[in-house]
Design a protein around this motif. Structure first.
Motif, PDB file in Angstrom:
ATOM      1  N   ALA A   1       9.551  -9.876  10.129  1.00 58.41           N
ATOM      2  CA  ALA A   1       8.354  -9.076   9.863  1.00 58.41           C
ATOM      3  C   ALA A   1       7.316  -9.892   9.106  1.00 58.41           C
ATOM      4  O   ALA A   1       6.119  -9.844   9.416  1.00 58.41           O
ATOM      5  N   LYS A   2       7.766 -10.643   8.124  1.00 57.88           N
ATOM      6  CA  LYS A   2       6.837 -11.470   7.358  1.00 57.88           C
ATOM      7  C   LYS A   2       6.255 -12.600   8.201  1.00 57.88           C
ATOM      8  O   LYS A   2       5.156 -13.096   7.914  1.00 57.88           O
TER       9      LYS A   2
ATOM     10  N   ALA B   1       5.370  -1.442   2.172  1.00 57.32           N
ATOM     11  CA  ALA B   1       5.467  -2.380   3.286  1.00 57.32           C
ATOM     12  C   ALA B   1       4.305  -3.370   3.273  1.00 57.32           C
ATOM     13  O   ALA B   1       4.495  -4.580   3.466  1.00 57.32           O
ATOM     14  N   LYS B   2       3.105  -2.871   3.020  1.00 52.29           N
ATOM     15  CA  LYS B   2       1.933  -3.743   2.983  1.00 52.29           C
ATOM     16  C   LYS B   2       2.042  -4.753   1.845  1.00 52.29           C
ATOM     17  O   LYS B   2       1.709  -5.934   2.017  1.00 52.29           O
ATOM     18  N   THR B   3       2.528  -4.310   0.706  1.00 58.25           N
ATOM     19  CA  THR B   3       2.709  -5.210  -0.439  1.00 58.25           C
ATOM     20  C   THR B   3       3.704  -6.310  -0.118  1.00 58.25           C
ATOM     21  O   THR B   3       3.480  -7.491  -0.431  1.00 58.25           O
ATOM     22  N   ALA B   4       4.818  -5.954   0.527  1.00 57.24           N
ATOM     23  CA  ALA B   4       5.835  -6.945   0.881  1.00 57.24           C
ATOM     24  C   ALA B   4       5.296  -7.965   1.868  1.00 57.24           C
ATOM     25  O   ALA B   4       5.537  -9.172   1.731  1.00 57.24           O
ATOM     26  N   LEU B   5       4.542  -7.502   2.854  1.00 51.41           N
ATOM     27  CA  LEU B   5       4.003  -8.410   3.864  1.00 51.41           C
ATOM     28  C   LEU B   5       2.928  -9.330   3.299  1.00 51.41           C
ATOM     29  O   LEU B   5       2.729 -10.436   3.805  1.00 51.41           O
TER      30      LEU B   5
ATOM     31  N   LEU C   1       1.095   0.350  12.554  1.00 52.82           N
ATOM     32  CA  LEU C   1       0.601  -0.841  13.242  1.00 52.82           C
ATOM     33  C   LEU C   1      -0.806  -1.198  12.781  1.00 52.82           C
ATOM     34  O   LEU C   1      -1.104  -2.362  12.494  1.00 52.82           O
ATOM     35  N   GLU C   2      -1.671  -0.193  12.685  1.00 57.97           N
ATOM     36  CA  GLU C   2      -3.056  -0.455  12.298  1.00 57.97           C
ATOM     37  C   GLU C   2      -3.162  -0.946  10.856  1.00 57.97           C
ATOM     38  O   GLU C   2      -3.938  -1.857  10.556  1.00 57.97           O
ATOM     39  N   LEU C   3      -2.387  -0.352   9.959  1.00 55.75           N
ATOM     40  CA  LEU C   3      -2.516  -0.684   8.538  1.00 55.75           C
ATOM     41  C   LEU C   3      -1.785  -1.970   8.166  1.00 55.75           C
ATOM     42  O   LEU C   3      -2.256  -2.734   7.322  1.00 55.75           O
ATOM     43  N   LEU C   4      -0.629  -2.216   8.780  1.00 48.91           N
ATOM     44  CA  LEU C   4       0.115  -3.442   8.473  1.00 48.91           C
ATOM     45  C   LEU C   4      -0.462  -4.635   9.237  1.00 48.91           C
ATOM     46  O   LEU C   4      -0.353  -5.766   8.782  1.00 48.91           O
TER      47      LEU C   4
END
Length: 249
Positions: free
Chosen positions: A82-83, A108-112, A162-165
């Motif tokens: 994912a990253k 999830a956004k923070t992790a990515l 999908l749009e946000l990440l």
């Protein structure tokens, strides 16, 4: 360039009686800015391809290679994949009781983004805008992830993610299943917005042609018995609509 390259891929799935070979040598390349559709009958291995590439623990790559932007994915954990830029929209999204959609997306956004949290001033409005584009009320963000969601809500939520990440590459496994007419259109438009960025790639796995009326693929691949047996343009999907899969039996 977001390029997914699959070469001579073989894979097994865990069963009660031991590993079962499913993928039997898959070759596929999807460049950035393009949408590729994989179509095929039930049991042909389409979902196995998605889960093997994404790193599902029950699906094991046994040969070949999978690279994203030159990075070999086979040896990476699912979160590392994912990253690296890979996103999987699941056919059957799992429920996560007690975790709100808003918290899930923020985490999830923070992790990515390497531990950098989204900006407090702008993130809520971004979430609400994404929900609105998929026909979802802002209160939807306070619900537990997929708990009590209808089939359409689950698939809409996958496109919101999908749009946000905004990954580099998206594999969407039967994202159109269980959707009514309006939801198919909204999901198709969401895929188009993602692909229109120009440096993103999409692999769309589907049984039906109805979503392809809204998201027109650049290439269509026919998947039978664990491998790609035919490739072509959007007209290939139109032919399948008329003839079915009998010719590949």
């Amino acid at each position: 360039m977001a390029t997914l390259v699959i070469k001579s891929l073989t894979a097994d799935v865990e069963t009660e009686t031991g590993p079962k070979p499913i993928l039997k040598g898959v070759d596929l390349a999807v460049n950035d800015g393009t949408v590729h559709a994989i179509m095929g009958p039930n049991g042909s291995g389409k979902s196995t391809l998605a889960y093997a590439v994404a790193g599902h623990p029950k699906y094991h790559i046994t040969g070949g290679s999978v690279t994203l932007d030159g990075v070999e994915l086979a040896g990476l954990t699912p979160d590392q994949r994912a990253k690296a830029g890979l996103y999987l929209g699941m056919q059957y999204p799992v429920e996560v009781p007690g975790v709100s959609v808003a918290n899930f997306l923020r985490t999830a956004k923070t992790a990515l983004d390497g531990g950098v949290a989204p900006k407090v001033r702008t993130w809520p409005s971004q979430v609400n805008a994404a929900l609105s584009r998929l026909g979802l009320d802002p209160d939807f963000a306070m619900r537990s992830v997929n708990e009590g969601f209808s089939g359409g809500e689950k698939k809409r939520a996958e496109i919101v993610q999908l749009e946000l990440l905004n990954p580099r590459f998206a594999i969407l496994d039967e994202i159109d299943s269980g959707l009514d007419i309006d939801a198919v259109r909204e999901v198709g438009e969401g895929i188009n917005r993602f692909a229109a960025q120009g440096d993103r790639g999409v692999l769309l796995i589907t049984h039906y042609t109805r979503i392809l009326r809204y998201t027109v693929p650049d290439r269509v691949h026919i998947f039978v018995d664990g491998r790609i047996v035919e490739e072509g343009g959007p007209e290939l999907a139109d032919r399948l609509e008329k003839e079915g899969y009998e010719r590949y039996a």
